[in-house]
Design a protein around this motif. Structure first.
Motif, short mmCIF file in Angstrom:
data_model
loop_
_atom_site.label_atom_id
_atom_site.label_comp_id
_atom_site.label_asym_id
_atom_site.label_seq_id
_atom_site.Cartn_x
_atom_site.Cartn_y
_atom_site.Cartn_z
N PHE A 77 36.22 32.82 43.21
CA PHE A 77 35.37 33.27 42.10
C PHE A 77 34.40 34.31 42.63
CE2 PHE A 77 31.55 32.97 39.48
CZ PHE A 77 32.09 33.12 38.22
N THR A 78 34.45 35.51 42.08
CA THR A 78 33.55 36.57 42.52
C THR A 78 32.19 36.36 41.88
OG1 THR A 78 35.42 38.08 42.67
CG2 THR A 78 33.22 39.06 42.69
N LEU A 79 31.18 36.22 42.72
CA LEU A 79 29.82 35.97 42.24
C LEU A 79 29.06 37.26 41.95
CD1 LEU A 79 28.97 33.21 44.85
CD2 LEU A 79 29.57 32.86 42.46
N SER A 132 40.24 40.45 39.51
CA SER A 132 41.52 39.97 40.05
C SER A 132 41.29 38.78 40.97
CB SER A 132 42.23 41.09 40.81
OG SER A 132 42.48 42.18 39.97
N ILE A 133 40.27 38.86 41.78
CA ILE A 133 39.94 37.75 42.68
C ILE A 133 39.55 36.52 41.86
CG2 ILE A 133 38.24 36.95 44.37
CD1 ILE A 133 38.30 39.85 45.51
N THR A 134 38.75 36.72 40.82
CA THR A 134 38.32 35.61 39.98
C THR A 134 39.48 34.99 39.21
OG1 THR A 134 36.10 36.53 39.79
CG2 THR A 134 36.76 34.97 38.08
N ILE A 168 48.31 34.78 41.16
CA ILE A 168 47.80 33.75 40.25
C ILE A 168 48.70 32.52 40.29
CG2 ILE A 168 47.45 33.18 37.81
CD1 ILE A 168 46.47 36.10 37.45
N ILE A 169 50.01 32.73 40.29
CA ILE A 169 50.96 31.61 40.32
C ILE A 169 50.80 30.82 41.62
CG2 ILE A 169 53.42 31.04 40.49
CD1 ILE A 169 53.87 33.40 38.48
#
Length: 171
Positions: A130-132, A122-124, A81-82
């Motif tokens: 952004f996980t769709l 986690s991906i989002t 994230i960082i």
């Protein structure tokens, strides 16, 4: 109901109770007697009434190895994230920085639905992705800067760092 099923059910309810109590104590950040008694009461009531939902989640039994890998996963997630925040911020500050937005398919080897959901979230949580949707073993991900359209490479770049830990936690 067999003795094994009963033991597993009691173990799951106990895990939920301990987890709720720890969350309570962390949020209360007080170890006064009334806080502990209230936390014990609330955790017990919630675990009794919500325990069957916990069982339906399909969470694996807790052990030291899974716990250590879960803590490592949290560290990897925060570091991801960082890094992603700095990358997106740099792209905003330097508008000439190339972006190539697009949707890529990420393949996952995770089998449990909850593990796939945690991977997708986690991906989002990492800026720039952004996980769709989750379709079976595939995740549709919007990526701010598509580096590759190859599914295996995209899977490794986007989700590989998380999946490595989640596959052990949810083994």
């Amino acid at each position: 109901m067999s003795n094994l099923d009963r033991r597993e059910k009691i173990k799951s309810y106990s895990y939920l109770f301990v987890f709720l109590l720890l969350v309570w104590l962390l949020l209360a950040s007080s170890f006064q007697l009334q806080e502990i008694i209230t936390g014990l009461s609330v955790s017990l009531i919630l675990s009794l009434f919500l325990g069957h939902y916990y069982l339906k989640l399909g969470l694996p039994p807790l052990n030291i190895k899974r716990f250590i890998f879960f803590l490592a996963y949290i560290g990897v997630l925060f570091w991801g994230i960082i890094k992603a925040n700095f990358d997106v911020a740099y792209r905003v500050v330097h508008p000439k920085m190339p972006i190539k937005p697009g949707i890529v398919v990420v393949k996952t080897g995770l089998k449990q639905d909850i593990a796939k959901m945690i991977l997708a979230n986690s991906i989002t949580l990492t800026p720039g992705t952004f996980t769709l949707d989750i379709l079976g073993d595939y995740l549709l991900v919007h990526w701010i800067n598509v580096k590759t359209e190859d599914m295996d490479e995209a899977s490794e770049i986007i989700g590989g760092k998380f999946e490595k830990y989640l596959s052990i936690v949810f083994a």
